[in-house]
Design a protein around this motif. Structure first.
Motif, PDB file in Angstrom:
ATOM      1  N   PRO A   1     -11.969  42.572  -9.326  1.00  0.00           N
ATOM      2  CA  PRO A   1     -11.711  41.181  -8.972  1.00  0.00           C
ATOM      3  C   PRO A   1     -10.764  40.520  -9.966  1.00  0.00           C
ATOM      4  O   PRO A   1     -10.392  41.117 -10.966  1.00  0.00           O
ATOM      5  CB  PRO A   1     -13.101  40.555  -9.078  1.00  0.00           C
ATOM      6  CG  PRO A   1     -13.749  41.324 -10.181  1.00  0.00           C
ATOM      7  CD  PRO A   1     -13.238  42.735 -10.019  1.00  0.00           C
TER       8      PRO A   1
ATOM      9  N   ASN B   1     -12.334  36.667  -3.816  1.00  0.00           N
ATOM     10  CA  ASN B   1     -11.357  37.295  -4.710  1.00  0.00           C
ATOM     11  C   ASN B   1     -11.875  37.412  -6.139  1.00  0.00           C
ATOM     12  O   ASN B   1     -11.313  38.150  -6.937  1.00  0.00           O
ATOM     13  CB  ASN B   1     -10.042  36.510  -4.710  1.00  0.00           C
ATOM     14  CG  ASN B   1      -9.342  36.573  -3.378  1.00  0.00           C
ATOM     15  OD1 ASN B   1      -9.444  37.556  -2.660  1.00  0.00           O
ATOM     16  ND2 ASN B   1      -8.651  35.512  -3.032  1.00  0.00           N
ATOM     17  N   SER B   2     -12.935  36.674  -6.451  1.00  0.00           N
ATOM     18  CA  SER B   2     -13.481  36.649  -7.809  1.00  0.00           C
ATOM     19  C   SER B   2     -14.610  37.634  -8.019  1.00  0.00           C
ATOM     20  O   SER B   2     -15.144  37.734  -9.110  1.00  0.00           O
ATOM     21  CB  SER B   2     -13.992  35.243  -8.132  1.00  0.00           C
ATOM     22  OG  SER B   2     -12.930  34.342  -8.162  1.00  0.00           O
TER      23      SER B   2
ATOM     24  N   GLY C   1     -15.798  41.720  -7.186  1.00  0.00           N
ATOM     25  CA  GLY C   1     -15.293  43.012  -6.732  1.00  0.00           C
ATOM     26  C   GLY C   1     -16.147  44.157  -7.238  1.00  0.00           C
ATOM     27  O   GLY C   1     -16.975  43.996  -8.137  1.00  0.00           O
TER      28      GLY C   1
ATOM     29  N   TYR D   1     -18.065  39.709 -11.440  1.00  0.00           N
ATOM     30  CA  TYR D   1     -17.883  38.390 -10.856  1.00  0.00           C
ATOM     31  C   TYR D   1     -17.333  37.427 -11.909  1.00  0.00           C
ATOM     32  O   TYR D   1     -17.891  37.302 -12.986  1.00  0.00           O
ATOM     33  CB  TYR D   1     -19.216  37.876 -10.314  1.00  0.00           C
ATOM     34  CG  TYR D   1     -19.185  36.444  -9.836  1.00  0.00           C
ATOM     35  CD1 TYR D   1     -18.247  36.025  -8.904  1.00  0.00           C
ATOM     36  CD2 TYR D   1     -20.092  35.521 -10.311  1.00  0.00           C
ATOM     37  CE1 TYR D   1     -18.212  34.723  -8.463  1.00  0.00           C
ATOM     38  CE2 TYR D   1     -20.070  34.211  -9.876  1.00  0.00           C
ATOM     39  CZ  TYR D   1     -19.124  33.816  -8.953  1.00  0.00           C
ATOM     40  OH  TYR D   1     -19.091  32.522  -8.528  1.00  0.00           O
TER      41      TYR D   1
END
Length: 189
Positions: free
Chosen positions: A32, A40-41, A43, A105
Motif C-alpha cells: 500500500p 489504496n492505504s 495492502g 495499513y
C-alpha cells in the motif's frame, strides 16, 4: 506447517494455525501507500527476506525517481514515499522460514468513515511501556456462514480435537466443516 514455526508461535506446538482467505478482506495484493482512500492505504504482500532483492528494489526506486542531476523536493518526496511503501515488506533473512504475508495499513483520519466497508475496525487506543498507540483490526467474520477461515491446522502437540475446535467456534457463531480442521504433519521425532 513447519516445526520451527509451531515451536516459536504456537506454544511449542500445542496451539493451532488458522488459514484465512485473503480475498474475503478485499485488500489489494500489493504494497500500500499513504493515501486518503482506504483501499489504496491497505495492502497485502509477501515479505522479502533476500538482502540482494531488497537492495535491488531500493536501488530501482531511487534510480527511477532521480530524473535530474540535482534532485528537487518532489523527487525526494516521491523517493521517501516509495521507500516507506516497501520498507514494511522487508525482513531479515533469518526469518525466511516464516513465509509471511503481511497486511500493511497507513492510517489517515479521513478513513474513519470508510473503515467498516473495508472490514477494518478501529482505531483502538492502547498503551505499551508508557507510549500511546492506535491499533486496527480486520473483521474476519460477519455471520456464521460468511467468514475468512479456510482451514485450521492443529499443532503437533495440540490436545484439542476437531470437535473441540468446532465447539469453540460455535460459541462465536462461526461455522466451518470438520473437514477444514486438519492435524499437523510436523513431527517432533
Amino acid at each position: 506447517d513447519l516445526l520451527s514455526q509451531w515451536r516459536l508461535y504456537a506454544d511449542d506446538g500445542t496451539g493451532v494455525s488458522i488459514g484465512f482467505d485473503f480475498d474475503y478482506f478485499k485488500i489489494k495484493n500489493e504494497p500500500p501507500h499513504p493515501n486518503t482512500n482506504t483501499k489504496n492505504s491497505i495492502g497485502l504482500d509477501a515479505i522479502v527476506y533476500d538482502n540482494n532483492l531488497q537492495a535491488s528494489i531500493l536501488y530501482t526506486i531511487i534510480k527511477q525517481n532521480l530524473s535530474h542531476e540535482i534532485p528537487n523536493a518532489l523527487d525526494w518526496i516521491t523517493i521517501l514515499g516509495n521507500l516507506t511503501r516497501y520498507s514494511a515488506m522487508f525482513k531479515n533473512r533469518s526469518f525466511h522460514t516464516e513465509q509471511e504475508k503481511r497486511i500493511i495499513y497507513y492510517f489517515n483520519k479521513q478513513h474513519i468513515k470508510q473503515l467498516n466497508e473495508n472490514f477494518l475496525l478501529g482505531p483502538y487506543k492502547y498503551e505499551y511501556k508508557g507510549i500511546g498507540y492506535s491499533r486496527f483490526e480486520l473483521s474476519w467474520f460477519n455471520t456464521n456462514s460468511n467468514h475468512a477461515i479456510t482451514k485450521i491446522l492443529l499443532g503437533p502437540k495440540c490436545r484439542h480435537s476437531p470437535s473441540d475446535i468446532l465447539k469453540i467456534l460455535k460459541k462465536f457463531d462461526v461455522q466451518i466443516k470438520e473437514s477444514q480442521i486438519l492435524k499437523s504433519e510436523s513431527s517432533y521425532r
